[in-house]
Design a protein around this motif. Structure first.
Motif, mmCIF file in Angstrom:
data_model
loop_
_atom_site.group_PDB
_atom_site.id
_atom_site.type_symbol
_atom_site.label_atom_id
_atom_site.label_comp_id
_atom_site.label_asym_id
_atom_site.label_seq_id
_atom_site.Cartn_x
_atom_site.Cartn_y
_atom_site.Cartn_z
ATOM 1 N N MET A 42 9.249 -12.801 -30.709
ATOM 2 C CA MET A 42 10.336 -13.137 -31.629
ATOM 3 C C MET A 42 9.878 -13.086 -33.082
ATOM 4 S SD MET A 42 12.422 -16.071 -29.469
ATOM 5 C CE MET A 42 11.988 -17.278 -30.615
ATOM 6 N N SER A 43 8.661 -13.528 -33.360
ATOM 7 C CA SER A 43 8.179 -13.484 -34.738
ATOM 8 C C SER A 43 7.919 -12.054 -35.197
ATOM 9 C CB SER A 43 6.928 -14.342 -34.894
ATOM 10 O OG SER A 43 5.889 -13.842 -34.097
ATOM 11 N N MET A 44 7.456 -11.177 -34.301
ATOM 12 C CA MET A 44 7.265 -9.783 -34.685
ATOM 13 C C MET A 44 8.594 -9.082 -34.929
ATOM 14 S SD MET A 44 4.055 -8.475 -32.402
ATOM 15 C CE MET A 44 4.052 -6.839 -33.088
ATOM 16 N N CYS A 45 9.604 -9.420 -34.123
ATOM 17 C CA CYS A 45 10.937 -8.853 -34.359
ATOM 18 C C CYS A 45 11.512 -9.338 -35.683
ATOM 19 C CB CYS A 45 11.886 -9.224 -33.227
ATOM 20 S SG CYS A 45 11.570 -8.362 -31.707
ATOM 21 N N LEU A 46 11.340 -10.604 -35.975
ATOM 22 C CA LEU A 46 11.828 -11.159 -37.236
ATOM 23 C C LEU A 46 11.083 -10.582 -38.426
ATOM 24 C CD1 LEU A 46 13.788 -13.267 -38.410
ATOM 25 C CD2 LEU A 46 11.883 -14.858 -38.375
ATOM 26 N N TRP A 47 9.796 -10.356 -38.278
ATOM 27 C CA TRP A 47 9.004 -9.778 -39.345
ATOM 28 C C TRP A 47 9.462 -8.353 -39.657
ATOM 29 C CZ3 TRP A 47 3.660 -7.289 -38.934
ATOM 30 C CH2 TRP A 47 3.083 -7.181 -40.184
ATOM 31 N N GLY A 48 9.775 -7.588 -38.607
ATOM 32 C CA GLY A 48 10.292 -6.236 -38.811
ATOM 33 C C GLY A 48 11.657 -6.232 -39.471
ATOM 34 N N LEU A 49 12.490 -7.213 -39.155
ATOM 35 C CA LEU A 49 13.805 -7.291 -39.788
ATOM 36 C C LEU A 49 13.711 -7.717 -41.246
ATOM 37 C CD1 LEU A 49 15.991 -8.889 -36.996
ATOM 38 C CD2 LEU A 49 16.128 -6.580 -37.897
#
Length: 98
Positions: A42-49
């Motif tokens: 979830m943190s990697m997805c949020l970082w990409g967004l």
């Protein structure tokens, strides 16, 4: 540090503490590991967004694939351990015995 970063870091830390303190059973250790992997995903997805970069979009999918492999290997070990030892308690597992 924003509230989102604080929430992700504190939940990762709590699952790490759960892995350290509640490792009597193999199933509880596997659940803590899965929670850690889910928080990282979830943190990697949020970082990409947040960065709005398409280069970072492959990272969470690779992490999710490794997480699925880890979960299947862990469940296979859990089934094998419960069949041979009769329980999933890690105290009964000894590498010196055959």
């Amino acid at each position: 540090m924003t509230l989102t970063h604080y929430a992700f870091s504190s939940s990762y830390f709590m699952s790490f503490l759960g892995l350290i303190f509640y490792r009597k059973h193999l199933l509880s250790a596997l659940l803590c590991l899965e929670a850690m992997m889910l928080i990282l995903f979830m943190s990697m997805c949020l970082w990409g967004l947040i960065l709005a970069s398409t280069v970072l979009s492959a990272g969470p999918m690779i992490l999710l694939a490794f997480s699925a492999c880890e979960a299947s290997a862990g469940l296979a070990l859990l089934v094998a351990m419960s069949r041979t030892h009769g329980t999933d308690r890690l105290k009964n597992l000894s590498l010196l015995r055959c």
